[in-house]
Scaffold this motif. Structure first.
Motif, PDB file in Angstrom:
ATOM      1  N   THR A 109       0.852  -1.193   0.000  1.00 22.98           N
ATOM      2  CA  THR A 109       0.000   0.000   0.000  1.00 22.98           C
ATOM      3  C   THR A 109       0.883   1.236   0.000  1.00 22.98           C
ATOM      4  O   THR A 109       1.768   1.366   0.849  1.00 22.98           O
ATOM      5  N   CYS A 110       0.628   2.101  -0.954  1.00 24.85           N
ATOM      6  CA  CYS A 110       1.399   3.347  -1.065  1.00 24.85           C
ATOM      7  C   CYS A 110       1.093   4.250   0.127  1.00 24.85           C
ATOM      8  O   CYS A 110      -0.064   4.525   0.420  1.00 24.85           O
ATOM      9  N   GLU A 111       2.147   4.693   0.790  1.00 26.15           N
ATOM     10  CA  GLU A 111       1.913   5.475   2.010  1.00 26.15           C
ATOM     11  C   GLU A 111       1.504   6.911   1.717  1.00 26.15           C
ATOM     12  O   GLU A 111       1.092   7.633   2.618  1.00 26.15           O
ATOM     13  N   HIS A 112       1.610   7.329   0.455  1.00 21.98           N
ATOM     14  CA  HIS A 112       1.204   8.706   0.125  1.00 21.98           C
ATOM     15  C   HIS A 112      -0.284   8.810  -0.162  1.00 21.98           C
ATOM     16  O   HIS A 112      -0.878   9.856   0.065  1.00 21.98           O
ATOM     17  N   HIS A 113      -0.849   7.755  -0.723  1.00 23.46           N
ATOM     18  CA  HIS A 113      -2.275   7.812  -1.103  1.00 23.46           C
ATOM     19  C   HIS A 113      -3.116   6.693  -0.504  1.00 23.46           C
ATOM     20  O   HIS A 113      -4.313   6.658  -0.698  1.00 23.46           O
ATOM     21  N   PHE A 114      -2.463   5.745   0.164  1.00 21.63           N
ATOM     22  CA  PHE A 114      -3.168   4.559   0.680  1.00 21.63           C
ATOM     23  C   PHE A 114      -3.887   3.805  -0.443  1.00 21.63           C
ATOM     24  O   PHE A 114      -5.006   3.321  -0.284  1.00 21.63           O
ATOM     25  N   LEU A 180      -1.116   2.014  -7.969  1.00 20.04           N
ATOM     26  CA  LEU A 180      -2.423   2.482  -8.456  1.00 20.04           C
ATOM     27  C   LEU A 180      -2.569   3.988  -8.341  1.00 20.04           C
ATOM     28  O   LEU A 180      -3.351   4.594  -9.049  1.00 20.04           O
ATOM     29  N   CYS A 181      -1.761   4.604  -7.473  1.00 26.88           N
ATOM     30  CA  CYS A 181      -1.820   6.073  -7.382  1.00 26.88           C
ATOM     31  C   CYS A 181      -1.286   6.723  -8.653  1.00 26.88           C
ATOM     32  O   CYS A 181      -1.614   7.868  -8.944  1.00 26.88           O
ATOM     33  N   VAL A 182      -0.473   5.988  -9.404  1.00 19.84           N
ATOM     34  CA  VAL A 182       0.023   6.482 -10.697  1.00 19.84           C
ATOM     35  C   VAL A 182      -0.879   5.965 -11.831  1.00 19.84           C
ATOM     36  O   VAL A 182      -1.169   6.678 -12.778  1.00 19.84           O
TER      37      VAL A 182
HETATM   38 ZN    ZN Z   1       0.587   6.816  -4.005  1.00 17.79          ZN
END
Ligand code: ZN
Ligand code: GTP
Length: 225
Positions: A109-114, A180-182
């Motif tokens: 899980t991306c810590e910038h966007h969850f 997925l944030c990208v």
């Molecule tokens: Zn992200």
């Protein structure tokens, strides 16, 4: 978090501080059950703020479901007791070539966007007397993936844990993953993926070893997401 606690959590006494997942000193004061209760209330609040009708049959269980998923599943690797035992054995047969565990599935899980990070990790090492149970490499990847992460830190945490377990610096890890944030929001580039590599010891010194490692893993595209 104090240095002692950080070292206990990582089972390591020469870790540089910036490899650690940033955690507060009181990170483990609440029990897992207490965290689930608190996050349930927090998430209910988010849903209510969005205007969702929490009496709806389909939505009413969501706050609890999300809370359990955060604490016990997708961020379960924040709990130090979840760190897998890294069983090692004596290298009696003197296998002295590289061993590569490739295509280890990564869900993080991306810590910038969850939002999810989905891909593959490839881990290799050269024994200095100890060998490790194969599944332990998959397990250590999973443990560090189950945290809010950036891919660079995840890659380095895996290498450090392997180095500590095996008593050698000769460990390598490459991760190829989709964020997925990208892919699904922001720039929405569905095709791109991110490759990170950490090479320790002999892998750092020898281009030949890095090439051999890369030839074994035969980089594939991460999952289609
Ligand atoms: Zn992200
Ligand atoms: N270095 C690194 N960056 C990441 C990782 N996961 C996500 N990011 C990036 O974190 C950055 C956060 O940038 P911000 O500008 O604060 O966030 P944002 O406004 O949502 O940015 P956009 O994603 O460009 O819309 C983004 O560029 C993400 O692509 C990762 O594992 N490593």
């Amino acid at each position: 978090m104090c240095d002692k606690h950080l070292h206990d959590e990582m089972g390591d006494d020469h870790m540089s501080a910036n490899l650690e997942t940033p955690l507060r000193a009181d990170a483990f004061e609440l029990s897992a059950e207490e965290k689930v209760e608190k996050i349930e209330a927090d998430f209910r609040n988010i849903m209510e703020t969005l205007g969702l009708d929490l009496t709806d049959d389909s939505l009413k269980g969501t706050p609890k479901r999300v809370a359990k998923m955060f604490v016990k599943e997708i961020f379960g690797g924040l709990l130090p007791e979840r760190k897998p035992g890294m069983s090692t054995f004596e290298n009696k047969y003197n296998y002295n070539q590289m061993l590569v565990e490739k295509d280890i599935v990564v869900y993080s899980t991306c810590e910038h966007h969850f939002l999810p990070i989905v891909g593959r990790a490839h881990v290799g090492y050269i024994s200095k007397g100890k060998v490790i149970g194969l599944s332990k490499m998959n397990r250590i990847v999973e443990y560090y993936a189950k945290r809010p992460q950036v891919q660079e830190r995840l890659t380095m945490q895996i290498v450090k844990a392997m180095q500590d377990a095996l008593g050698t610096d000769d460990v390598a890890c490459i991760i190829d993953a989709k964020h997925l944030c990208v892919n699904s929001r922001g720039i929405k580039d569905i095709e791109s993926s991110t490759v990170t590599a950490e090479f320790g010891g002999a892998f750092k010194e020898s281009e030949q070893l890095r090439k051999e490692f890369i030839s074994y893993i035969g980089m594939k595209t991460p999952f289609n997401v």
